[in-house]
Structure formats: C-alpha cells, structure tokens
Design a protein around this motif. Structure first.
Motif, short mmCIF file in Angstrom:
data_model
loop_
_atom_site.label_atom_id
_atom_site.label_comp_id
_atom_site.label_asym_id
_atom_site.label_seq_id
_atom_site.Cartn_x
_atom_site.Cartn_y
_atom_site.Cartn_z
N ASP A 198 0.84 -1.19 0.00
CA ASP A 198 0.00 0.00 0.00
C ASP A 198 0.88 1.24 0.00
OD1 ASP A 198 -2.37 -1.46 0.05
OD2 ASP A 198 -2.27 -1.68 2.22
N ASP A 199 0.29 2.36 -0.29
CA ASP A 199 0.98 3.64 -0.38
C ASP A 199 1.86 3.89 0.84
OD1 ASP A 199 1.76 6.18 -1.04
OD2 ASP A 199 -0.13 7.13 -0.45
N GLY A 200 3.18 3.88 0.64
CA GLY A 200 4.10 4.19 1.72
C GLY A 200 4.33 3.06 2.72
N GLY A 201 3.72 1.89 2.49
CA GLY A 201 3.84 0.80 3.44
C GLY A 201 4.92 -0.20 3.06
N ALA A 202 5.02 -1.26 3.86
CA ALA A 202 6.00 -2.31 3.62
C ALA A 202 5.45 -3.63 4.17
CB ALA A 202 7.34 -1.98 4.28
N GLN A 203 5.92 -4.72 3.60
CA GLN A 203 5.64 -6.06 4.11
C GLN A 203 6.94 -6.65 4.63
OE1 GLN A 203 2.70 -7.12 4.45
NE2 GLN A 203 1.42 -6.14 2.90
N ASP B 107 2.49 -3.85 -14.81
CA ASP B 107 3.20 -2.98 -15.74
C ASP B 107 3.36 -1.60 -15.11
OD1 ASP B 107 3.37 -4.89 -17.82
OD2 ASP B 107 1.29 -4.49 -18.38
N GLY B 108 4.13 -0.75 -15.79
CA GLY B 108 4.25 0.62 -15.33
C GLY B 108 5.43 0.83 -14.42
N PRO B 109 5.45 1.98 -13.74
CA PRO B 109 6.62 2.36 -12.94
C PRO B 109 6.74 1.68 -11.59
CG PRO B 109 4.95 4.06 -12.80
CD PRO B 109 4.44 3.06 -13.80
N PHE B 110 5.71 0.98 -11.13
CA PHE B 110 5.73 0.33 -9.82
C PHE B 110 6.93 -0.62 -9.73
CE2 PHE B 110 4.29 -3.29 -7.14
CZ PHE B 110 4.15 -2.61 -5.94
N THR B 111 7.81 -0.39 -8.73
CA THR B 111 9.08 -1.12 -8.65
C THR B 111 9.34 -1.62 -7.23
OG1 THR B 111 9.96 0.36 -10.37
CG2 THR B 111 11.54 -1.01 -9.19
N PRO B 112 8.89 -2.84 -6.90
CA PRO B 112 9.16 -3.39 -5.58
C PRO B 112 10.66 -3.47 -5.30
CG PRO B 112 7.51 -4.69 -6.73
CD PRO B 112 8.08 -3.74 -7.73
N SER B 113 11.04 -3.15 -4.08
CA SER B 113 12.44 -3.12 -3.67
C SER B 113 12.57 -3.81 -2.31
CB SER B 113 12.94 -1.68 -3.59
OG SER B 113 12.78 -1.04 -4.85
N LEU B 114 13.82 -4.03 -1.88
CA LEU B 114 14.07 -4.80 -0.67
C LEU B 114 14.94 -4.04 0.32
CD1 LEU B 114 15.03 -8.19 -2.37
CD2 LEU B 114 12.84 -7.68 -1.28
N LEU C 84 15.55 -10.23 8.62
CA LEU C 84 14.25 -9.61 8.41
C LEU C 84 14.32 -8.89 7.07
CD1 LEU C 84 11.48 -9.11 9.76
CD2 LEU C 84 12.38 -6.95 10.60
N VAL C 85 13.42 -9.24 6.17
CA VAL C 85 13.40 -8.66 4.83
C VAL C 85 12.15 -7.81 4.69
CG1 VAL C 85 13.32 -9.12 2.35
CG2 VAL C 85 14.75 -10.55 3.85
N ALA C 86 12.32 -6.57 4.30
CA ALA C 86 11.18 -5.68 4.05
C ALA C 86 11.00 -5.50 2.55
CB ALA C 86 11.41 -4.33 4.71
N LEU C 87 9.76 -5.59 2.11
CA LEU C 87 9.37 -5.36 0.72
C LEU C 87 8.66 -4.02 0.66
CD1 LEU C 87 9.01 -6.66 -2.19
CD2 LEU C 87 6.81 -7.51 -1.33
N TYR C 88 9.20 -3.08 -0.13
CA TYR C 88 8.62 -1.73 -0.18
C TYR C 88 8.75 -1.16 -1.59
CZ TYR C 88 13.12 0.66 -0.61
OH TYR C 88 14.32 1.14 -1.10
N GLU C 89 8.20 0.02 -1.81
CA GLU C 89 8.28 0.69 -3.11
C GLU C 89 8.87 2.08 -2.89
OE1 GLU C 89 7.77 1.96 -7.11
OE2 GLU C 89 7.33 3.07 -5.27
N PRO C 90 10.02 2.40 -3.50
CA PRO C 90 10.73 3.65 -3.20
C PRO C 90 9.92 4.92 -3.40
CG PRO C 90 12.14 2.17 -4.46
CD PRO C 90 10.77 1.57 -4.46
N ALA C 91 9.04 4.93 -4.41
CA ALA C 91 8.25 6.13 -4.68
C ALA C 91 6.87 6.08 -4.02
CB ALA C 91 8.11 6.33 -6.19
N ASN C 92 6.68 5.14 -3.08
CA ASN C 92 5.43 5.01 -2.34
C ASN C 92 4.24 4.69 -3.24
OD1 ASN C 92 6.77 5.53 0.09
ND2 ASN C 92 6.42 7.74 -0.09
N ARG C 93 4.49 4.01 -4.35
CA ARG C 93 3.39 3.56 -5.20
C ARG C 93 2.77 2.31 -4.60
NH1 ARG C 93 7.82 4.18 -8.79
NH2 ARG C 93 7.75 6.13 -9.99
N SER C 94 1.52 2.04 -4.97
CA SER C 94 0.82 0.85 -4.51
C SER C 94 0.72 -0.17 -5.64
CB SER C 94 -0.59 1.21 -4.03
OG SER C 94 -0.54 2.13 -2.95
#
Length: 202
Positions: A15-20, A41-48, A110-120
C-alpha cells in the motif's frame, strides 16, 4: 520461515508508503537468496531492505522499520524491459530486485518489501534456491496455481480451469519437470499462497 534453502514464493500487496516484512532463518553453511517481483506494468518497482545483526549499516528508507540491534542494506529495484515467463504456472512477472548472502552461522534475517516512490501495487518475494518438495506439497499445486492467477488479476477460475491445472501438474510431476526448476526466477508452483507477513518487532 525456517527452511530458507527451499524455494518459496509469497504473494502480497504494497500500500501507499507501506511495507511487508518476512523473517527468514538461514542455517550455517546455507545462504540467503531473495528477490522481489511484480506482475504489474508501469513504474511500480518493488524493492528490498535486508536486515540482520551481522549487517553493517543503518540505511533504511522512510516507512521501513529496522529493529534495534540489526543493520540494514537497501536493494533498490530496477524495472526490466520485459517480464520473465514461467511456463509451468503459466505466469509472467517482472523481477525487480535480488539479494544473495552466504551465512557463516545460523542467522535470522528480516526482509522488508517496499516501493521507493510510495506507489501501490501487487508485489511478492521469492526465497530459496532448492526446489525439492514433499508429495503433500505437490498435492497442493493445483489450488496454489489458481490462487496465483487470481493474485495476478486473472478472471475467476471455472471448474474446468481447476481440472486443467490438476492435469498439467500431474503430467509435469510424472516427468520430473517440477524438480528440475532450480534457479527459476518465477515463483515456485507449490507455494502460490498469500503471505502471512510478520511484524518488524521480535
């Protein structure tokens, strides 16, 4: 997760600004291997963000919590030009980030999955490098494949879809196809389940 060598995949959403968060225990002599992926598709880029007591550094983006006593390393994702295709499932996902580290002793990461630009969007992690499963785990594959397709945004499965999945899995297992997929970038077919994420707190 206590068997970090076995290939597992977890399907989630950011979700916007969140992490798993995922807690992974790696035994001595094994290695941590983890990657992030998305069907979107698109700019959404999961990161660790990978955290452990043995890791130096306190680099963590806003929105990611690092427990006391742990260091952190950021693996910011990059969008590949094309998705990787998994013929077994079948499915196509973009692998956006990957991290690998040998373990000198038993270590809990502990691994966090997040999106640098806070996209969902939809995102997942693939963990491990050994694709060796029990008969009971193989038996769950048809249902897992359906869950995978639903997570990717496919239409609701019909009874014929489930029957087709069972038939395909039975053929693949009898030919040994599942057991020879070591190193595949795509999610393991026997683990297509929604992740039960952990809290960054102990």
């Amino acid at each position: 997760m206590t068997d970090a060598a076995k290939s597992w995949s977890y399907y989630d959403e950011i979700d916007d600004g969140g992490a798993q968060y995922y807690r992974i225990t790696v035994d001595e002599g094994e290695r941590l291997k983890v990657s992030a992926f998305t069907p979107d598709d698109g700019p959404f880029t999961p990161s660790l963000v990978v955290m452990a007591p043995e890791i130096d550094g306190d680099d963590a983006p806003p929105g990611v919590s690092v427990p006391d006593g742990m260091g952190a390393v950021v693996v910011e994702g990059e969008r590949p030009a094309t998705p990787g295709y998994e013929p077994f499932a079948p499915s196509a996902n973009y692998e956006t980030a990957a991290f690998e580290r040998a373990s000198d002793g038993r270590t809990t990461y502990l691994v966090a999955l997040y999106e640098p630009a806070n996209r969902s969007g939809r995102a997942g992690v693939a963990i491990g490098y050994q694709e060796s499963f029990t008969p009971a785990e193989y038996a769950t594959v048809p249902f897992s494949l359906v869950d995978n397709r639903l997570w990717e945004g496919s239409r609701s499965p019909s009874p014929s879809d489930r029957s087709s999945s069972r038939s395909s899995v039975a053929s693949a297992c009898s030919l040994g196809a599942v057991g020879t997929r070591a190193g595949s970038r795509s999610p393991s077919p026997s683990c297509s389940v929604a992740a039960s994420s952990c809290s960054p707190a102990a």
